[in-house]
Design a protein around this motif. Structure first.
Motif, short mmCIF file in Angstrom:
data_model
loop_
_atom_site.label_atom_id
_atom_site.label_comp_id
_atom_site.label_asym_id
_atom_site.label_seq_id
_atom_site.Cartn_x
_atom_site.Cartn_y
_atom_site.Cartn_z
N ILE A 95 0.81 -1.22 0.00
CA ILE A 95 0.00 0.00 0.00
C ILE A 95 0.85 1.28 0.00
CG2 ILE A 95 -1.88 -1.20 1.17
CD1 ILE A 95 -1.03 0.23 3.75
N ALA A 96 2.11 1.20 0.45
CA ALA A 96 2.94 2.40 0.58
C ALA A 96 3.75 2.64 -0.69
CB ALA A 96 3.87 2.27 1.78
N SER A 97 4.19 3.86 -0.87
CA SER A 97 5.06 4.20 -2.00
C SER A 97 6.45 3.63 -1.80
CB SER A 97 5.15 5.72 -2.17
OG SER A 97 3.87 6.29 -2.32
N ASN A 98 6.90 3.55 -0.55
CA ASN A 98 8.24 3.07 -0.24
C ASN A 98 8.27 2.66 1.22
OD1 ASN A 98 10.93 2.44 -0.59
ND2 ASN A 98 11.66 4.54 -0.37
N TRP A 99 9.16 1.74 1.57
CA TRP A 99 9.30 1.34 2.97
C TRP A 99 10.75 0.90 3.20
CZ3 TRP A 99 10.51 -3.32 5.50
CH2 TRP A 99 10.79 -4.40 4.64
N GLY A 100 11.15 0.81 4.47
CA GLY A 100 12.50 0.38 4.79
C GLY A 100 12.68 0.26 6.29
N SER A 101 13.87 -0.14 6.68
CA SER A 101 14.20 -0.29 8.10
C SER A 101 15.68 0.00 8.30
CB SER A 101 13.84 -1.69 8.60
OG SER A 101 14.61 -2.66 7.90
N ARG A 102 16.04 0.34 9.51
CA ARG A 102 17.43 0.62 9.85
C ARG A 102 17.63 0.43 11.34
NH1 ARG A 102 14.97 5.56 9.89
NH2 ARG A 102 15.42 6.88 11.72
N ARG A 103 18.87 0.19 11.70
CA ARG A 103 19.20 0.13 13.12
C ARG A 103 19.42 1.55 13.64
NH1 ARG A 103 21.74 -4.57 11.13
NH2 ARG A 103 20.99 -6.44 12.19
N THR A 104 19.04 1.79 14.89
CA THR A 104 19.16 3.11 15.49
C THR A 104 20.36 3.13 16.44
OG1 THR A 104 17.61 2.44 17.23
CG2 THR A 104 16.71 3.59 15.31
N PRO A 105 20.96 4.32 16.65
CA PRO A 105 22.10 4.41 17.59
C PRO A 105 21.70 3.96 18.99
CG PRO A 105 21.88 6.42 16.27
CD PRO A 105 20.66 5.61 16.01
N GLY A 106 22.58 3.22 19.62
CA GLY A 106 22.32 2.73 20.97
C GLY A 106 21.51 1.45 21.02
N GLY A 107 21.24 0.84 19.86
CA GLY A 107 20.47 -0.39 19.82
C GLY A 107 19.03 -0.12 19.43
N GLY A 108 18.41 -1.11 18.85
CA GLY A 108 17.03 -0.97 18.40
C GLY A 108 16.96 -0.74 16.91
N LYS A 109 15.72 -0.54 16.44
CA LYS A 109 15.51 -0.38 15.00
C LYS A 109 14.36 0.58 14.77
CE LYS A 109 12.29 -4.29 14.42
NZ LYS A 109 12.30 -4.76 15.83
N ALA A 110 14.28 1.04 13.53
CA ALA A 110 13.17 1.86 13.07
C ALA A 110 12.65 1.27 11.77
CB ALA A 110 13.61 3.31 12.86
N VAL A 111 11.34 1.09 11.69
CA VAL A 111 10.70 0.60 10.46
C VAL A 111 9.75 1.70 9.99
CG1 VAL A 111 9.38 -1.25 9.40
CG2 VAL A 111 10.80 -1.74 11.40
N TRP A 112 9.85 2.04 8.73
CA TRP A 112 9.09 3.18 8.23
C TRP A 112 8.47 2.87 6.87
CZ3 TRP A 112 10.80 4.68 3.49
CH2 TRP A 112 12.11 4.33 3.15
N CYS A 113 7.49 3.65 6.53
CA CYS A 113 6.92 3.65 5.17
C CYS A 113 6.47 5.06 4.86
CB CYS A 113 5.76 2.66 5.05
SG CYS A 113 4.30 3.13 5.99
N GLU A 114 6.32 5.35 3.58
CA GLU A 114 5.91 6.70 3.19
C GLU A 114 4.94 6.64 2.03
OE1 GLU A 114 9.73 8.44 2.49
OE2 GLU A 114 9.73 7.89 0.36
N PHE A 115 4.08 7.67 1.97
CA PHE A 115 3.08 7.82 0.92
C PHE A 115 3.30 9.16 0.23
CE2 PHE A 115 1.35 5.18 4.25
CZ PHE A 115 0.72 4.15 3.58
N VAL A 116 3.40 9.12 -1.09
CA VAL A 116 3.57 10.36 -1.85
C VAL A 116 2.23 11.07 -1.92
CG1 VAL A 116 4.18 11.34 -4.08
CG2 VAL A 116 5.45 9.39 -3.19
N LEU A 117 2.24 12.36 -1.57
CA LEU A 117 1.01 13.15 -1.58
C LEU A 117 0.70 13.61 -3.00
CD1 LEU A 117 1.58 15.39 1.58
CD2 LEU A 117 0.53 13.12 1.42
N PRO A 118 -0.56 13.76 -3.31
CA PRO A 118 -0.91 14.30 -4.63
C PRO A 118 -0.45 15.74 -4.75
CG PRO A 118 -2.85 14.14 -3.22
CD PRO A 118 -1.74 13.46 -2.49
N ASP A 119 -0.18 16.16 -5.97
CA ASP A 119 0.27 17.53 -6.21
C ASP A 119 -0.80 18.51 -5.76
OD1 ASP A 119 2.60 16.59 -7.28
OD2 ASP A 119 1.85 16.61 -9.35
N ARG A 120 -0.33 19.57 -5.11
CA ARG A 120 -1.26 20.60 -4.68
C ARG A 120 -1.70 21.44 -5.87
NH1 ARG A 120 1.80 23.96 -0.46
NH2 ARG A 120 3.54 23.40 -1.81
N PRO A 121 -2.96 21.87 -5.89
CA PRO A 121 -3.42 22.72 -6.99
C PRO A 121 -2.74 24.07 -6.93
CG PRO A 121 -5.10 22.60 -5.28
CD PRO A 121 -4.07 21.61 -4.90
#
Length: 560
Positions: free
Chosen positions: A534-560
């Motif tokens: 469903i998302a335009s893009n997704w990914g994951s990475r390790r964070t400083p000090g341990g742990g991780k971040a999982v993310w996704c993003e949606f491209v917004l429609p162009d503003r009129p």
């Protein structure tokens, strides 16, 4: 005109006569002939030399030497072009046979401007005036005529029977000039090839992150210098984060440009792994050694996260990053966190420098600040002063820093500059950049709380119903994945820019998720697959000090 009369006044003749007088060198009239030459003298000349009473005969023999040669006969035979002019109008007194063969016969007594148009064509008439006034010889090299011939011309002052004059001697250097031109053409083509190769390896268009405004400038060394190995790059990592790279391969020429291209490609590949900056440089260090053990390179790899307001970087022997904050204060990054790439055997570390809204950062290569006549620290200090007073867009700041450093088209080293700004957005523009976060403690109520929080935030941000529902679904799946596979602390973060909606969940477990195909009978394993669909893009990475971040993003429609 008596040429024998003024030939004695030629500078060469005077110098030889003075040298013989100063050093007591006997003249041929003194009966001193070197033994090696005496063997080849005619019998009557040898008898004269041996006859102590034959001084008059010896003087006659000396008259047959250099000093007694008929000047006109000599000048007519030499292959160089010779002309003699006299007076303020440089009237023609004599031209030799070679001159006549090259330009035709010249009437004696006529002014040079009329009788010797070729001298005017070679721009020599002002030179004749200068020689006549200063009484000093002058030489001009490789002047080309309309006929395609090239001449090196020497103008020598002398006294003639009619008064002060100038002896013009022109040597035909056409073959040398053409050979030099062919060599210059070959070198120019090689340089153009190297510059074209390098420019093709640099980014043709910079990527445009949502939160940063970026500009870059590359200027190769002057026409006499071989192209170097400077490069830069901007890489969007997803989740609102951006990687910035600048580096310099030591050495010049096509080889340095080729190594640079390989390193830049490798940086982009390693950046996709979303590793910390020092780990990226660690991988590059090993690769640089494999590419060419004789080549080393300096490099800075930095990552900007708008949520943290800092620029995290690692430096392999490169010059420090400069940052001007919103108050105009200049901050200098720490010293290099490791040696240049290609040296091996060193563990790189990461550092950071503040980069909040309203800040401007500059990454650059040594060609901008290094000069032969001053210490490089002085150049960096001068760049700090220039940055303190440089305002405007990133491209304007790039140009001003280049001018302030005195970099011109004939600069002897390559220069690469990368300028980034983190704008301070206010008013309606600030409404397009929003953040919201929720701390999750775990338990069965975490998922419903996350859905309710996401729904309320996206509603307040006035997203369309379709995008609202997709954002809530993505938040729900990422939180559920974290609850099942992660450990506290957990956080849900929603962020919008003028171009996209970003959903991110962090937890304390450093095991990165991966997308896999769930079997029909599996009750789990579909969350990441749903998010990726469903998302335009997704990914994951390790964070400083341990742990991780999982993310996704949606491209917004162009503003009129």
């Amino acid at each position: 005109m008596n040429f024998t009369r003024w030939s004695a006044r030629l500078p060469g003749t005077q110098r030889r006569a003075a040298a013989r007088a100063d050093h007591g060198v006997p003249q041929r009239g003194d009966g001193a002939v070197p033994p090696a030459r005496a063997e080849h003298l005619p019998d009557d000349e040898q008898r004269t030399e041996r006859d102590p009473e034959g001084s008059e005969g010896a003087e006659s023999a000396g008259g047959a030497g250099v000093d007694g040669l008929p000047v006109r006969a000599v000048l007519d035979r030499i292959p160089g072009l010779v002309a003699l002019v006299h007076g303020p109008e440089h009237r023609v007194a004599y031209v030799n046979d070679a001159y006549v063969a090259a330009f035709g016969d010249r009437p004696p007594g006529a002014p040079a401007r009329e009788a010797l148009p070729e001298l005017d064509e070679l721009s020599l008439l002002p030179l004749l005036d200068q020689v006549l006034r200063s009484a000093k010889p002058r030489t001009v090299k490789s002047r080309k005529t309309s006929g395609g011939r090239s001449y090196t011309v020497t103008c020598t002052p002398l006294e003639t029977a009619e008064g002060p004059g100038v002896l013009v001697f022109a040597a035909d250097v056409t073959d040398h000039a053409e050979a030099a031109e062919r060599l210059r053409t070959s070198e120019r083509r090689q340089r153009e090839t190297a510059v074209t190769l390098q420019r093709s390896l640099l980014p043709q268009e910079l990527e445009e992150p949502d939160d940063l405004r970026i500009a870059a400038t590359y200027q190769p060394g002057g026409t006499e210098a071989a192209v170097g190995g400077d490069w830069y790059d901007v890489i969007t990592l997803g989740g609102g984060r951006t990687a910035l790279v600048i580096g310099d391969v030591m050495g010049r020429g096509v080889r340095a440009a080729a190594v640079m291209g390989q390193l830049r490609t490798a940086v982009r590949a390693y950046a996709r792994l979303d590793l910390p900056p020092h780990e990226v440089l660690q991988l590059l260090d090993g690769l640089a050694t494999e590419i060419d053990p004789q080549q080393i390179a300096t490099c800075v790899y930095a990552v900007h996260d708008p949520n943290e307001g800092r620029l995290v970087y690692a430096s392999a022997g490169h010059l420090p990053i400069l940052v001007r904050d919103e108050n105009g204060t200049i901050h200098r990054g720490d010293e290099p966190t490791g040696p240049p790439l290609g040296t091996g055997g060193w563990l790189h570390t990461s550092g950071s420098v503040p980069l909040g809204p309203g800040s401007t950062a500059v990454l650059y290569t040594d060609g901008l600040v290094e000069r032969r006549d001053e210490d490089i620290d002085e150049g960096v200090a001068a760049l700090e002063n220039a940055l303190a007073g440089a305002t405007g867009t990133p491209q304007v700041i790039c140009d001003r820093l280049i001018r302030a450093a005195g970099v011109t088209a004939d600069h002897d080293d390559d220069v690469a500059v990368l300028v980034l700004q983190h704008p301070a957005r206010k008013g309606s523009d600030g409404e397009l950049f929003r953040n919201a976060a929720l701390e999750l403690l775990g338990g069965i109520e975490a998922a419903p709380r996350a859905r309710a929080f996401a729904s309320g935030v996206l509603t307040s941000w006035r997203f369309a119903p379709e995008l609202h529902d997709l954002g809530v679904l993505a938040a729900s799946e990422l939180v559920a994945n974290s609850l099942q596979h992660g450990i506290p602390p957990m956080r849900l973060r929603l962020r919008r820019t003028d171009r996209r909606l970003i959903v991110e969940v962090t937890d304390g477990d450093d095991h990165l998720p991966r997308r896999r195909r769930a079997e029909p009978a599996d009750e789990t394993g579909r969350g990441i697959a749903i998010v990726a669909t469903i998302a335009s893009n997704w990914g994951s990475r390790r964070t400083p000090g341990g742990g991780k971040a999982v993310w996704c993003e949606f491209v917004l429609p162009d503003r009129p």
